[in-house]
Design a protein around this motif. Structure first.
Motif, PDB file in Angstrom:
ATOM      1  N   ARG A 250      -2.960   4.525  -3.408  1.00  0.00           N
ATOM      2  CA  ARG A 250      -4.069   5.397  -3.063  1.00  0.00           C
ATOM      3  C   ARG A 250      -3.644   6.863  -3.116  1.00  0.00           C
ATOM      4  O   ARG A 250      -2.458   7.170  -2.999  1.00  0.00           O
TER       5      ARG A 250
ATOM      6  N   TRP B  14      -2.085  -1.506  -3.671  1.00  0.00           N
ATOM      7  CA  TRP B  14      -3.085  -0.435  -3.619  1.00  0.00           C
ATOM      8  C   TRP B  14      -2.346   0.888  -3.538  1.00  0.00           C
ATOM      9  O   TRP B  14      -1.759   1.224  -2.514  1.00  0.00           O
TER      10      TRP B  14
ATOM     11  N   ASP C 296      -6.300   2.304   4.933  1.00  0.00           N
ATOM     12  CA  ASP C 296      -5.210   1.387   4.583  1.00  0.00           C
ATOM     13  C   ASP C 296      -5.351   0.072   5.342  1.00  0.00           C
ATOM     14  O   ASP C 296      -5.225  -1.005   4.765  1.00  0.00           O
TER      15      ASP C 296
ATOM     16  N   CYS D 204       0.851  -1.188   0.000  1.00  0.00           N
ATOM     17  CA  CYS D 204       0.000   0.000   0.000  1.00  0.00           C
ATOM     18  C   CYS D 204       0.883   1.232   0.000  1.00  0.00           C
ATOM     19  O   CYS D 204       1.764   1.363   0.846  1.00  0.00           O
TER      20      CYS D 204
ATOM     21  N   GLU E 226      -8.072  -2.003   3.940  1.00  0.00           N
ATOM     22  CA  GLU E 226      -7.632  -2.716   2.728  1.00  0.00           C
ATOM     23  C   GLU E 226      -6.785  -3.924   3.087  1.00  0.00           C
ATOM     24  O   GLU E 226      -6.964  -5.000   2.525  1.00  0.00           O
TER      25      GLU E 226
ATOM     26  N   ASN F  28      -9.146  -6.605   4.648  1.00  0.00           N
ATOM     27  CA  ASN F  28     -10.066  -7.158   3.657  1.00  0.00           C
ATOM     28  C   ASN F  28      -9.328  -8.069   2.672  1.00  0.00           C
ATOM     29  O   ASN F  28      -9.848  -9.115   2.283  1.00  0.00           O
ATOM     30  N   PHE F  29      -8.124  -7.673   2.286  1.00  0.00           N
ATOM     31  CA  PHE F  29      -7.322  -8.515   1.389  1.00  0.00           C
ATOM     32  C   PHE F  29      -7.029  -9.855   2.056  1.00  0.00           C
ATOM     33  O   PHE F  29      -7.201 -10.913   1.453  1.00  0.00           O
TER      34      PHE F  29
ATOM     35  N   LEU G  91      -7.207  -3.719  -6.602  1.00  0.00           N
ATOM     36  CA  LEU G  91      -5.860  -4.022  -6.136  1.00  0.00           C
ATOM     37  C   LEU G  91      -4.977  -4.557  -7.261  1.00  0.00           C
ATOM     38  O   LEU G  91      -3.842  -4.955  -7.036  1.00  0.00           O
TER      39      LEU G  91
END
Length: 135
Positions: free
Chosen positions: A87, A85, A97, A49, A100, A103-104, A118
């Motif tokens: 952003r 990602w 962040d 990220c 993300e 969730n990933f 992604l």
């Protein structure tokens, strides 16, 4: 992942550097490409990220780094286990962040495919001329 789970993770997260940069002053031959670190994680789940206005870390260089990591994952047949990602924003990681990240991880642990956002190349105009192709 619930909001409270993300907030708890965010509050307890502690980040450490992977190596001490002071050791490499005047010893540039001892520095390997940072994609080696990401490649060593393969085939485990990996998400990178970055803030696209974080000029201190060089977002374009970070994307090139990720392409090297992704090649290692492709070689091992687990390309979908690595995601990025990029952003809007600067260096500091914030609640979105960590959302993300979590969730990933949940998607991967449940055997779901990586979210499409992604997989987006944030620098389509950047020509990455590499010899990273694995055989």
């Amino acid at each position: 992942v619930s909001r409270s789970d993300v907030e708890l993770f965010y509050q307890r997260a502690v980040f450490h550097t992977w190596f001490y940069i002071i050791e490499f002053i005047g010893n540039f031959d001892g520095i390997c490409g940072s994609y080696f670190f990401g490649a060593l994680i393969a085939p485990r789940f990996y998400i990178q990220c970055e803030g696209m206005q974080d000029y201190w870390i060089n977002p374009k260089g970070s994307w090139m780094n990720f392409k090297g990591v992704k090649e290692a994952y492709r070689y091992l047949g687990c390309e979908d286990n690595a995601a990025a990602w990029f952003r809007p924003g600067q260096h500091r990681h914030k609640l979105p962040d960590f959302t993300e990240f979590l969730n990933f991880m949940v998607c991967k642990m449940e055997g779901k495919p990586t979210a499409e956002h992604l997989k987006i190349n944030p620098y389509p105009e950047l020509d990455i001329d590499t010899d990273w192709e694995t055989k």
